[in-house]
Design a protein around this motif. Structure first.
Motif: not given
Length: 338
Positions: A199-219
């Motif tokens: 859902g996160f990646y789909r939404a970012c793609a829909a808005h033309g937002i590039t997501v750096p790998d460093a912005y995805i952090v497991p917890s």
């Protein structure tokens, strides 16, 4: 002790009619059902559970398998609310609840063995390691089962719309102009996490937002300490995000504390959002923007699916019901301070 015969005599109907009325059969009118039930209350009739089990081949007892990785038990707000709804709707249909564990007396048992020992008619399974061999054994036994937020092949499940939930949160941030959005997610092995990431990646793609790998952090879900460490990692980046999505509202406490320790203000310097829509999110300052999962609908759907399998095994289908939630707009998000 009052008996069915006493009720039949008081109502002027047959014993068979009383039995059907007490068990909710459709071939008995609603007026007769109410008359019989009122008479039963007045004379103090209580059905014998052992006798009913022999007659119907059911115990009217449902198992609840609930184990979460943080060992938070019923203090886990989301699952406690789902199970409370499940319990109320199951009790409304005449069923009792038994928690399933590994103990029979002083000995160890599998989940399936404990279910058989307790004689449950079916099981709801929530917040557990669904890849556990004992859980898989239970899921593919002949015992009716409904899982929460996980799907086994050809088994019933109730699912919160996790993909849509995260999508809505990203939409809200993107509408305010955020392009540097980070996501601290829960355990990688969780089906919930996988769907939220999609859902996160789909939404970012829909808005033309590039997501750096460093912005995805497991917890870890519902772990404020783990979320605090993940937040600290994001804030230390050369170009820190302008907005952070947390795994859940409880974990958000750790993230928010870390942001404040770094001397940053929410939402002036950085926007944050949670997930679940628990009470805690609405009493935070600032009030947390979050996605409320519909725990009432999830519990009700789980009870309906499970009881349908038990009472109508020949016609029940192993459905997967998707339940939508709603976005709660708080004061923790604002336009990015670039």
């Amino acid at each position: 002790m009052a008996s069915i015969k006493d009720i039949a005599k008081a109502c002027g109907v047959s014993v068979a009619t009383v039995s059907k009325a007490l068990n909710g059969h459709n071939d008995i009118s609603q007026a007769t059902k109410e008359k019989v039930r009122e008479a039963a209350r007045q004379i103090g009739y209580m059905p014998n559970s052992a006798a009913r089990a022999l007659k119907t081949n059911r115990t009217y007892n449902l198992g609840v398998l609930f184990v979460d990785e943080a060992q938070s038990g019923l203090t886990h707000e989301f699952f406690a609310a789902v199970l409370d709804s499940f319990k109320r709707h199951a009790e409304g249909r005449g069923y009792d609840i038994t928690f399933i564990n590994h103990n029979i007396g002083h000995g160890h048992s599998s989940y399936l063995e404990h279910c058989r020992y307790r004689g449950v008619d079916g099981v709801i399974a929530a917040c557990i390691k669904f890849d556990d061999p004992e859980v898989i054994e239970l899921a593919y036994s002949n015992l009716p089962i409904v899982t929460v937020d996980h799907v086994f092949n050809n088994r019933a499940a109730v699912l919160s719309d996790n993909t849509d939930g995260v999508h809505k949160l990203v939409d809200q941030l993107a509408a305010l102009g955020h392009e540097r959005i980070a996501y601290i997610h829960g355990e990688n092995h969780s089906a919930v996490t996988q769907k939220r990431l999609v859902g996160f990646y789909r939404a970012c793609a829909a808005h033309g937002i590039t997501v750096p790998d460093a912005y995805i952090v497991p917890s870890t879900y519902r772990d404020a300490k783990s979320c605090a460490a993940a937040t600290r990692q994001l804030l230390a980046l050369p170009q820190r995000p302008t907005a952070i999505l947390f795994p859940d509202d409880f974990s958000a406490i750790g993230g928010i504390q870390t942001i404040r320790q770094e001397g940053l203000l929410i939402p002036r310097d950085i926007s944050v959002a949670g997930y679940d829509g628990n009470l805690i999110s609405q009493i935070m300052s600032p009030q947390l923007t979050t996605y409320r999962q519909d725990t009432e609908a999830l519990g009700r759907a789980a009870a309906e699916l499970l009881i349908e399998q038990i009472e109508s095994p020949r016609t029940a289908l192993p459905e997967q019901k998707l339940v939508s939630g709603s976005l709660l707009k708080g004061q923790s998000v604002d336009v990015p301070n670039l």
